[in-house]
Design a protein around this motif. Structure first.
Motif, PDB file in Angstrom:
ATOM      1  N   LYS A   1      25.399  45.203 -11.357  1.00  0.00           N
ATOM      2  CA  LYS A   1      24.104  44.796 -10.421  1.00  0.00           C
ATOM      3  C   LYS A   1      24.240  45.582  -9.255  1.00  0.00           C
ATOM      4  CE  LYS A   1      21.291  41.359  -8.905  1.00  0.00           C
ATOM      5  NZ  LYS A   1      21.011  39.670  -8.689  1.00  0.00           N
ATOM      6  N   GLN A   2      23.245  46.565  -8.966  1.00  0.00           N
ATOM      7  CA  GLN A   2      23.438  47.090  -7.804  1.00  0.00           C
ATOM      8  C   GLN A   2      22.309  46.271  -6.693  1.00  0.00           C
ATOM      9  OE1 GLN A   2      20.372  49.130  -6.985  1.00  0.00           O
ATOM     10  NE2 GLN A   2      21.002  50.105  -4.729  1.00  0.00           N
TER      11      GLN A   2
ATOM     12  N   MET B   1      17.848  44.019   0.411  1.00  0.00           N
ATOM     13  CA  MET B   1      19.041  43.143   1.049  1.00  0.00           C
ATOM     14  C   MET B   1      18.660  42.863   2.388  1.00  0.00           C
ATOM     15  SD  MET B   1      21.875  42.421  -0.725  1.00  0.00           S
ATOM     16  CE  MET B   1      23.121  42.503   0.412  1.00  0.00           C
ATOM     17  N   LYS B   2      17.703  43.656   2.848  1.00  0.00           N
ATOM     18  CA  LYS B   2      17.247  43.523   4.657  1.00  0.00           C
ATOM     19  C   LYS B   2      16.684  42.084   4.692  1.00  0.00           C
ATOM     20  CE  LYS B   2      16.617  48.256   5.938  1.00  0.00           C
ATOM     21  NZ  LYS B   2      15.691  49.287   6.265  1.00  0.00           N
ATOM     22  N   ARG B   3      16.185  41.669   3.547  1.00  0.00           N
ATOM     23  CA  ARG B   3      15.540  40.275   3.596  1.00  0.00           C
ATOM     24  C   ARG B   3      16.332  39.033   3.252  1.00  0.00           C
ATOM     25  NH1 ARG B   3       9.641  40.910   0.313  1.00  0.00           N
ATOM     26  NH2 ARG B   3       8.918  43.021   0.984  1.00  0.00           N
ATOM     27  N   TYR B   4      17.697  39.506   2.942  1.00  0.00           N
ATOM     28  CA  TYR B   4      18.551  38.426   2.493  1.00  0.00           C
ATOM     29  C   TYR B   4      19.774  38.466   3.517  1.00  0.00           C
ATOM     30  CZ  TYR B   4      16.596  37.755  -1.857  1.00  0.00           C
ATOM     31  OH  TYR B   4      15.436  37.723  -2.822  1.00  0.00           O
ATOM     32  N   ASP B   5      20.376  36.953   3.917  1.00  0.00           N
ATOM     33  CA  ASP B   5      21.518  36.832   4.612  1.00  0.00           C
ATOM     34  C   ASP B   5      22.715  37.200   3.768  1.00  0.00           C
ATOM     35  OD1 ASP B   5      22.842  35.896   7.148  1.00  0.00           O
ATOM     36  OD2 ASP B   5      23.655  34.602   5.471  1.00  0.00           O
ATOM     37  N   LEU B   6      23.762  37.921   4.323  1.00  0.00           N
ATOM     38  CA  LEU B   6      24.803  38.286   3.366  1.00  0.00           C
ATOM     39  C   LEU B   6      25.490  37.244   3.361  1.00  0.00           C
ATOM     40  CD1 LEU B   6      26.227  41.011   2.167  1.00  0.00           C
ATOM     41  CD2 LEU B   6      27.561  41.140   4.374  1.00  0.00           C
ATOM     42  N   GLN B   7      25.909  36.549   4.083  1.00  0.00           N
ATOM     43  CA  GLN B   7      26.671  35.332   3.868  1.00  0.00           C
ATOM     44  C   GLN B   7      26.225  34.496   2.747  1.00  0.00           C
ATOM     45  OE1 GLN B   7      29.792  34.432   5.021  1.00  0.00           O
ATOM     46  NE2 GLN B   7      29.692  33.017   3.322  1.00  0.00           N
ATOM     47  N   THR B   8      24.602  34.318   2.677  1.00  0.00           N
ATOM     48  CA  THR B   8      24.027  33.209   1.861  1.00  0.00           C
ATOM     49  C   THR B   8      24.134  33.788   0.416  1.00  0.00           C
ATOM     50  OG1 THR B   8      22.475  32.628   3.336  1.00  0.00           O
ATOM     51  CG2 THR B   8      21.956  32.325   1.115  1.00  0.00           C
ATOM     52  N   ILE B   9      24.318  35.239   0.429  1.00  0.00           N
ATOM     53  CA  ILE B   9      24.469  35.814  -0.906  1.00  0.00           C
ATOM     54  C   ILE B   9      25.940  35.527  -1.412  1.00  0.00           C
ATOM     55  CG2 ILE B   9      24.703  37.816  -2.475  1.00  0.00           C
ATOM     56  CD1 ILE B   9      22.108  38.755  -1.010  1.00  0.00           C
ATOM     57  N   GLN B  10      26.927  35.750  -0.905  1.00  0.00           N
ATOM     58  CA  GLN B  10      28.328  35.591  -0.884  1.00  0.00           C
ATOM     59  C   GLN B  10      28.581  34.082  -1.419  1.00  0.00           C
ATOM     60  OE1 GLN B  10      30.068  36.957   2.888  1.00  0.00           O
ATOM     61  NE2 GLN B  10      30.282  39.074   1.842  1.00  0.00           N
ATOM     62  N   THR B  11      27.951  33.171  -0.559  1.00  0.00           N
ATOM     63  CA  THR B  11      28.235  31.804  -0.901  1.00  0.00           C
ATOM     64  C   THR B  11      27.560  31.276  -2.336  1.00  0.00           C
ATOM     65  OG1 THR B  11      27.870  30.935   1.315  1.00  0.00           O
ATOM     66  CG2 THR B  11      27.380  29.411  -0.363  1.00  0.00           C
ATOM     67  N   ALA B  12      26.473  32.080  -2.704  1.00  0.00           N
ATOM     68  CA  ALA B  12      25.984  31.775  -3.915  1.00  0.00           C
ATOM     69  C   ALA B  12      26.639  32.491  -5.003  1.00  0.00           C
ATOM     70  CB  ALA B  12      24.500  32.627  -3.763  1.00  0.00           C
ATOM     71  N   LEU B  13      27.492  33.660  -4.666  1.00  0.00           N
ATOM     72  CA  LEU B  13      28.164  34.154  -5.924  1.00  0.00           C
ATOM     73  C   LEU B  13      29.403  33.376  -6.229  1.00  0.00           C
ATOM     74  CD1 LEU B  13      27.877  37.940  -4.746  1.00  0.00           C
ATOM     75  CD2 LEU B  13      26.762  36.926  -6.682  1.00  0.00           C
TER      76      LEU B  13
ATOM     77  N   CYS C   1      20.454  24.174  -4.817  1.00  0.00           N
ATOM     78  CA  CYS C   1      19.905  24.269  -6.061  1.00  0.00           C
ATOM     79  C   CYS C   1      19.635  25.956  -6.434  1.00  0.00           C
ATOM     80  CB  CYS C   1      18.345  23.635  -6.101  1.00  0.00           C
ATOM     81  SG  CYS C   1      17.413  23.958  -4.674  1.00  0.00           S
ATOM     82  N   HIS C   2      19.349  26.245  -7.483  1.00  0.00           N
ATOM     83  CA  HIS C   2      19.257  27.474  -8.112  1.00  0.00           C
ATOM     84  C   HIS C   2      18.084  28.297  -7.194  1.00  0.00           C
ATOM     85  CE1 HIS C   2      18.229  31.010 -10.725  1.00  0.00           C
ATOM     86  NE2 HIS C   2      19.488  31.122 -11.000  1.00  0.00           N
ATOM     87  N   ARG C   3      16.949  27.802  -6.963  1.00  0.00           N
ATOM     88  CA  ARG C   3      15.965  28.422  -6.514  1.00  0.00           C
ATOM     89  C   ARG C   3      15.148  29.503  -7.064  1.00  0.00           C
ATOM     90  NH1 ARG C   3      15.901  30.354  -1.777  1.00  0.00           N
ATOM     91  NH2 ARG C   3      14.099  29.390  -0.954  1.00  0.00           N
ATOM     92  N   ASP C   4      15.500  29.940  -8.195  1.00  0.00           N
ATOM     93  CA  ASP C   4      14.690  30.983  -8.873  1.00  0.00           C
ATOM     94  C   ASP C   4      14.603  30.759 -10.444  1.00  0.00           C
ATOM     95  OD1 ASP C   4      13.287  33.169  -8.962  1.00  0.00           O
ATOM     96  OD2 ASP C   4      15.036  34.550  -8.836  1.00  0.00           O
ATOM     97  N   LEU C   5      14.563  29.429 -10.962  1.00  0.00           N
ATOM     98  CA  LEU C   5      14.608  29.253 -12.117  1.00  0.00           C
ATOM     99  C   LEU C   5      13.165  29.598 -13.095  1.00  0.00           C
ATOM    100  CD1 LEU C   5      16.651  25.912 -12.673  1.00  0.00           C
ATOM    101  CD2 LEU C   5      17.513  28.155 -13.238  1.00  0.00           C
TER     102      LEU C   5
ATOM    103  N   PHE D   1      21.740  34.069  -9.307  1.00  0.00           N
ATOM    104  CA  PHE D   1      21.981  32.940  -8.425  1.00  0.00           C
ATOM    105  C   PHE D   1      21.784  33.431  -6.876  1.00  0.00           C
ATOM    106  CE2 PHE D   1      23.615  31.102 -12.263  1.00  0.00           C
ATOM    107  CZ  PHE D   1      23.933  29.964 -11.955  1.00  0.00           C
ATOM    108  N   ASP D   2      21.366  34.549  -6.713  1.00  0.00           N
ATOM    109  CA  ASP D   2      21.387  35.318  -5.416  1.00  0.00           C
ATOM    110  C   ASP D   2      20.442  34.264  -4.523  1.00  0.00           C
ATOM    111  OD1 ASP D   2      22.599  37.373  -6.368  1.00  0.00           O
ATOM    112  OD2 ASP D   2      21.204  38.764  -6.513  1.00  0.00           O
ATOM    113  N   ARG D   3      19.363  33.668  -4.843  1.00  0.00           N
ATOM    114  CA  ARG D   3      18.424  32.918  -3.926  1.00  0.00           C
ATOM    115  C   ARG D   3      19.159  31.456  -3.855  1.00  0.00           C
ATOM    116  NH1 ARG D   3      13.474  31.660  -5.125  1.00  0.00           N
ATOM    117  NH2 ARG D   3      12.894  32.025  -2.663  1.00  0.00           N
TER     118      ARG D   3
END
Length: 336
Positions: free
Chosen positions: A53-54, A60-72, A207-211, A229-231
């Motif tokens: 997944k690229q 990515m500019k709309r997302y916080d990098l740390q938030t995505i890493q936490t989700a992963l 929560c998942h936030r994109d179900l 789970f990105d969101r």
């Protein structure tokens, strides 16, 4: 300085990166045309089947990098605890990779299963989905992740929401947009009749936030996997429930009550969910998402059109949603 890589060479570049980092020999590649801007490939390798997944740089500019890493990292923990979701591969301790050309990407095990269109899920599929989401909410909120002081969604007052819709109605009048104006009127009137006190006892949590249906896989008779789970973030659990129900159970302006009840039964096998809370969840997801999808500018693509239809249906059925509480009724659908 990071530079954009051309679409033609993106796959070649990521293939080289994956083979170098994970020791794969890629035998076959199949593009997956789903999702917004991000690109995905199913790869068959000497070590199994995986998905690349690229992460699109603009998105990515709309997302916080740390938030995505936490989700992963949360996704991988859920995988180890038995949730049906993809395991993400780690390289030098990182789940979110950054290529030599500045491309962000992940590599995860490929999950087998099929997409099912809205309204076409069987009772067995809905029940097993309910069980998995109930377990998901339990594990996400077991204390591993600390609670936050506030949720992502800040519930606006009725006055604020009515003022918003009145402004949109004014824009319609200025531009002669009679068709969309009637939908705006519907949203405004539904806001005026909403009892906002029903949102006083919501459940904040992770929560998942994109179900929705595009992030769910099924086999013939049961649920197979939760994807993307990105969101994931700290919000109201009811938003997961409401988004999932309206996405899986509404078809041709008919809400399949039998499917809703199957989900309810499954969720209660692993967590707690009353019919009243489920109804509140549907109202809440409408209150949050209606301003996203009801707009004077037409949305592109089928998912936004579907979301708009859902918001219109929910606005029209604010009061009639109480009928879902009549669980022993012989009528298994909620229609116009």
């Amino acid at each position: 300085m990071e530079t954009e890589i051309s679409n033609e060479s993106l796959w070649t570049h990521l293939k080289e990166e994956v083979e170098t980092r994970f020791g794969f020999e890629v035998d076959k590649c199949t593009p997956i045309y789903r999702g917004w801007l991000n690109q995905k490939w199913k790869i068959e390798t000497n070590q199994g089947v995986f998905l690349i997944k690229q992460y699109n740089k603009e998105r990515m500019k709309r997302y916080d990098l740390q938030t995505i890493q936490t989700a992963l990292h949360a996704q991988n923990r859920l995988f180890t605890q038995g949730i049906a979701c993809p395991e993400i591969l780690s390289y030098k301790g990182d789940l979110l990779q950054k290529s030599t050309e500045g491309e962000r990407f992940t590599v995860m095990r490929f999950m087998e299963g099929s997409l099912v269109s809205p309204g076409n899920l069987s009772s067995n599929q809905m029940r097993s989905l309910g069980e998995e989401v109930g377990k998901l909410h339990t594990l996400l909120n077991d204390g591993t992740l600390s609670a936050k002081s506030e949720t992502i969604f800040k519930i606006p007052s009725i006055e604020e929401r009515v003022e918003y819709w009145q402004g949109e109605i004014h824009k319609c009048d200025e531009q002669g947009l009679d068709n969309i104006r009637s939908i705006m009127d519907l949203q405004k009137n539904a806001s005026l009749t909403l009892d906002i006190e029903q949102f006083n006892n919501l459940t904040p949590g992770w929560c998942h936030r994109d179900l929705w249906v595009d992030n769910l896989l099924f086999s013939e008779d049961h649920f197979s996997a939760i994807l993307d789970f990105d969101r994931m973030n700290y919000d109201y659990l009811e938003l997961d429930i409401g988004r999932l129900i309206i996405s899986t159970c509404l078809q041709n302006n008919i809400l399949n009550r039998k499917a809703v009840q199957a989900f309810l039964k499954g969720y209660n096998n692993t967590n707690e969910l009353s019919v009243e809370r489920l109804v509140i969840s549907l109202r809440l997801v409408w209150y949050m998402e209606s301003t996203w999808w009801i707009d004077i500018n037409p949305h592109e693509g089928e998912p936004p059109k579907r979301f708009q239809q859902e918001m219109v249906w929910l606005a029209r059925h604010q009061q009639r949603l109480k009928e879902l509480e009549k669980r022993r009724s012989n009528n298994h659908v909620l229609t116009n």
